[in-house]
Scaffold this motif. Structure first.
Motif: not given
Length: 584
Positions: A80-103
Motif C-alpha cells: 500500500a505504501f509503495l502504491s500510494d507513494s511511488y509506483l501507483g496501483r497498476f504497477r504494484v498489482i502487476a508486479m505482485g501478480t508476477l511474483v505470486t505466479l513465480l512463487g
C-alpha cells in the motif's frame, strides 16, 4: 506550437474519460478470482504437505504456517505504501501478480522433483529422514514469493477496481460504487469457498504435482487476463502517502521535543488554509510540538507550504495521528482473537483421524472443514443488515442495532466459546481413541464422525463476523474518511500480529510439554497428545482478552461522540486539497 497547460489538462481528462468503466471488470475480477482460488487452497492443506513430504512434526509445521500467514498479512502494508507513494496501483498489482505466479511455480517444482524433498518413509513407524537446509530454503523461498505477491495484489485490487468506476460528477456514482463493493466481497467469498473445497480435494485425490500444477495454470490465466486489459485501465499516479505523513508527525514532534508549547490561542500553529482545525486538541499534547512554527521565514515558504515536512506538520496531520493512537488499545484486543480462531491446522490434524465418509465414494477433505467458518461468516453478513439489525433496533433503539464496540465484544465472547467447544470435542475424540485401543496407532481412524468439528468452525466464523467486521467498521467510524487506508492497514496488522502470537503459543507449548521425553500436547499423533489442553489455553487467553477489551472499551468513551469529533476535518475539502498551506 506547444499547448497551454490548461489545454494539456483538458486533453488528459478526455483521454482518461475514454478508459475505465465496466469493460475493465472482466480483466480485474478475473485476476482477483483466480488469485484467490489458486492461493487460499494452498495454505489450507499445506500442513499435510509439510508433515507428509517434508517430515516436519505437527507443531513445527503449524509454526511455519503461522509465520507464513503473518508475513502475508504484514506485507500488504508495504504494498500500500509503495502504491500510494511511488509506483501507483497498476504497477504494484502487476508486479505482485508476477511474483505470486513465480512463487507458485517454485512450490510446484518442489512437488515435481523428488530431490527437492527428503525421501519418503516406507512405513509409519520407520525413522524418517529430515529435510536438509537447501530443501527447506527452496520451500520457504516459494512461501516468501507468494507473500510478496499477496502484498502487492491484496491492498490494491479493490481500490484499483474502484478507480475504473469512480465518476464523481455522475449522480449514479454512489450507487455504482456500492454495487461494485458488494459484488467484489461476494466474489471473494465464493472464490475462497471454491478454493478451500475444490483445490484441497484435487490435492488429496490427484496428488501434489497435479494439485499444485492447477493453481499455477489458474494464476497464469489470471496474469494474462490482467495484462490484456492494460490499455483500458485508468492508471492514477502515485500521490502522497498518509503513512509517510504520520511518520513525519512523529519525527517532527521528536525534533521539537525541547521546545515549550505555546498557548492554545497562539499564532504559532501550522494549519490548512480554510480549515476548522486552527488549534490542536489538548490530548496527547506532546505531539502538538510537531505543528509548532519556530520561525515563519525559515519554516514556511512563500506559498504557505512547510519547507521541511519532517520538522513541521499541519494540525490536521497531528490530530489524525492522535486518532490512530486513540484506537490502538482496542485494536490490540484483535490480536488474540486472530490467534485463537485461526487454528485450522490443528483442526485438520484432528479431522484426518476421524470418520469423514459422506457417501460410499466420497470422503470430505480434512483441510476443507475451514469452509464452514467461511460459510458461516458469509451467511451472517448476508442476513445481519437485512434481518438482524431490524430486530435488534426494536430493543436497542439504535438504527444500527448494536454499537461497533458491542459487536466486537460479542465476537470476543463467541471466540472463547469456540475454543472451549474445540477442547471438549477433542477430549471426546481422544477418549474414544483410547476406548478403541488406538492410542499408539498413528493414522488410525476413530469411530467418530468428523462432522463434530463443524460447530467449532461455525462458532469461529460467527466470532469473526461479529468482531472482524465490527472492528473494521469501528476504525472507519472513528478515523477521518481520509484515513480509510489506515483502517484496512490496522486490521491487516492485527491479523499478522495474531499469526505471530499463534506461532509463539505453539512454540512455548511444545517446549514446555515435551520435557523428560514426553510426547507433548501437540504430538504428531493426536491420540498421544493433548490438543484439548492446548484449546483450553486458547480459551483462557480469550477470556483474559475479553476482560482487557472491556477495560479498553470503558476507557475509550462514547464512540458516537468521538466519531463526530473526527468528522470535523472531513468537510474541510480545501484543507485536503491544499495540504500544507499555512494560514494565521
Amino acid at each position: 506550437m506547444e499547448k497551454e497547460p490548461s489545454e494539456k489538462m483538458e486533453t488528459t481528462q478526455k483521454e482518461a474519460g475514454k478508459k475505465g468503466g465496466l469493460r475493465t471488470m472482466p480483466f480485474i475480477m478475473a485476476n482477483e478470482i483466480f488469485e484467490k482460488i489458486s492461493s487460499f487452497g494452498l495454505h489450507t492443506n499445506m500442513i499435510f504437505y509439510l508433515t507428509n513430504e517434508y517430515h516436519l512434526d505437527s507443531a513445527k509445521g503449524a509454526i511455519v504456517l503461522f509465520l507464513w500467514s503473518a508475513l502475508t498479512n504484514f506485507l500488504p502494508i508495504v504494498g500500500a505504501f509503495l502504491s500510494d507513494s511511488y509506483l501507483g496501483r497498476f504497477r504494484v498489482i502487476a508486479m505482485g501478480t508476477l511474483v505470486t505466479l513465480l512463487g507458485m511455480v517454485v512450490l510446484w517444482l518442489t512437488a515435481i522433483f523428488p530431490k527437492a524433498r527428503p525421501p519418503h518413509c516406507k512405513s509409519p513407524g520407520e525413522f524418517c529422514v529430515s529435510a536438509n537446509f537447501a530443501q527447506l530454503m527452496l520451500l520457504y523461498f516459494a512461501f516468501l514469493l507468494m507473500s510478496i505477491g499477496a502484498g502487492g495484489i491484496r491492498p490494491c485490487s479493490l481500490a484499483f477496481g474502484a478507480d475504473q468506476l469512480e465518476k464523481p460528477g455522475n449522480p449514479k456514482n454512489e450507487r455504482t460504487m456500492q454495487s461494485f463493493f458488494n459484488w467484489y466481497y461476494a466474489t471473494v467469498g465464493v472464490s475462497v469457498t471454491i478454493s478451500v473445497l475444490f483445490m484441497v480435494y484435487l490435492q488429496n485425490a490427484a496428488g501434489w504435482v497435479v494439485g499444485y500444477g492447477v493453481p499455477v495454470g489458474l494464476m497464469l490465466f489470471s496474469t494474462v487476463m490482467f495484462f490484456l486489459g492494460s490499455s483500458l485501465y485508468v492508471k492514477l499516479m502515485a500521490n502522497k502517502s498518509l503513512l509517510r505523513s504520520l511518520a513525519q508527525v512523529i519525527v517532527a514532534a521528536w525534533k521539537n521535543r525541547h521546545l515549550e508549547l505555546p498557548p492554545q490561542t497562539s499564532d504559532k500553529w501550522f494549519y490548512h488554509k480554510g480549515s476548522k482545525l486552527v488549534n490542536p486538541t489538548p490530548k496527547l499534547r506532546f505531539l502538538n510540538k510537531a505543528c509548532m512554527i519556530r520561525n515563519k521565514e525559515t519554516d514556511v515558504d512563500s506559498n504557505g507550504m512547510a519547507k521541511f515536512p519532517w520538522r513541521l506538520s499541519t494540525i490536521q496531520r497531528v490530530e489524525e495521528l492522535k486518532a490512530v493512537i486513540r484506537v490502538l488499545p482496542i485494536w490490540s484486543t484483535g490480536i488474540v482473537i486472530s490467534a485463537t480462531i485461526s487454528q485450522y491446522t490443528f483442526s485438520a490434524l484432528q479431522a484426518i483421524t476421524m470418520d469423514r465418509q459422506i457417501t460410499p465414494h466420497f470422503q470430505f477433505p480434512a483441510a476443507s472443514f475451514a469452509v464452514f467458518t467461511i460459510l458461516t461468516l458469509t451467511f451472517w453478513v448476508a442476513i445481519y443488515d437485512q434481518i438482524i439489525v431490524r430486530l435488534l433496533a426494536k430493543f436497542t433503539k439504535r438504527s444500527n442495532g448494536l454499537t461497533f464496540k458491542q459487536r466486537m465484544g460479542i465476537g470476543l465472547a463467541i471466540s472463547c466459546l469456540a475454543s472451549a467447544v474445540s477442547a471438549e470435542i477433542e477430549r471426546k475424540r481422544r477418549n474414544r481413541a483410547f476406548h478403541e485401543g488406538l492410542a499408539n496407532v498413528p493414522g488410525a481412524i476413530v469411530k467418530m464422525s468428523a462432522m463434530w468439528l463443524v460447530p467449532q468452525h461455525c462458532l469461529a466464523g460467527l466470532a469473526e463476523a461479529f468482531h472482524a467486521i465490527g472492528q473494521i467498521q469501528f476504525f472507519y467510524s472513528q478515523l477521518p474518511r481520509s484515513m480509510a487506508s489506515i483502517a484496512v492497514a490496522l486490521f491487516s496488522l492485527g491479523m499478522g500480529g495474531g499469526s505471530l502470537l499463534a506461532a509463539l503459543i505453539v512454540s512455548v507449548v511444545k517446549k514446555k510439554t515435551t520435557k523428560n521425553g514426553n510426547a507433548g500436547w501437540l504430538s504428531n499423533n493426536p491420540n498421544q497428545g493433548h490438543y484439548d489442553y492446548y484449546y483450553w489455553v486458547l480459551a483462557l487467553m480469550g477470556v483474559a482478552n475479553l476482560f482487557y477489551y472491556l477495560i479498553c472499551s470503558w476507557l475509550y468513551g462514547d464512540e458516537k461522540e468521538i466519531m463526530e469529533e473526527s468528522r470535523i476535518w472531513d468537510d474541510d475539502k480545501e484543507a485536503i486539497e491544499e495540504d500544507g498551506t499555512y494560514h494565521a
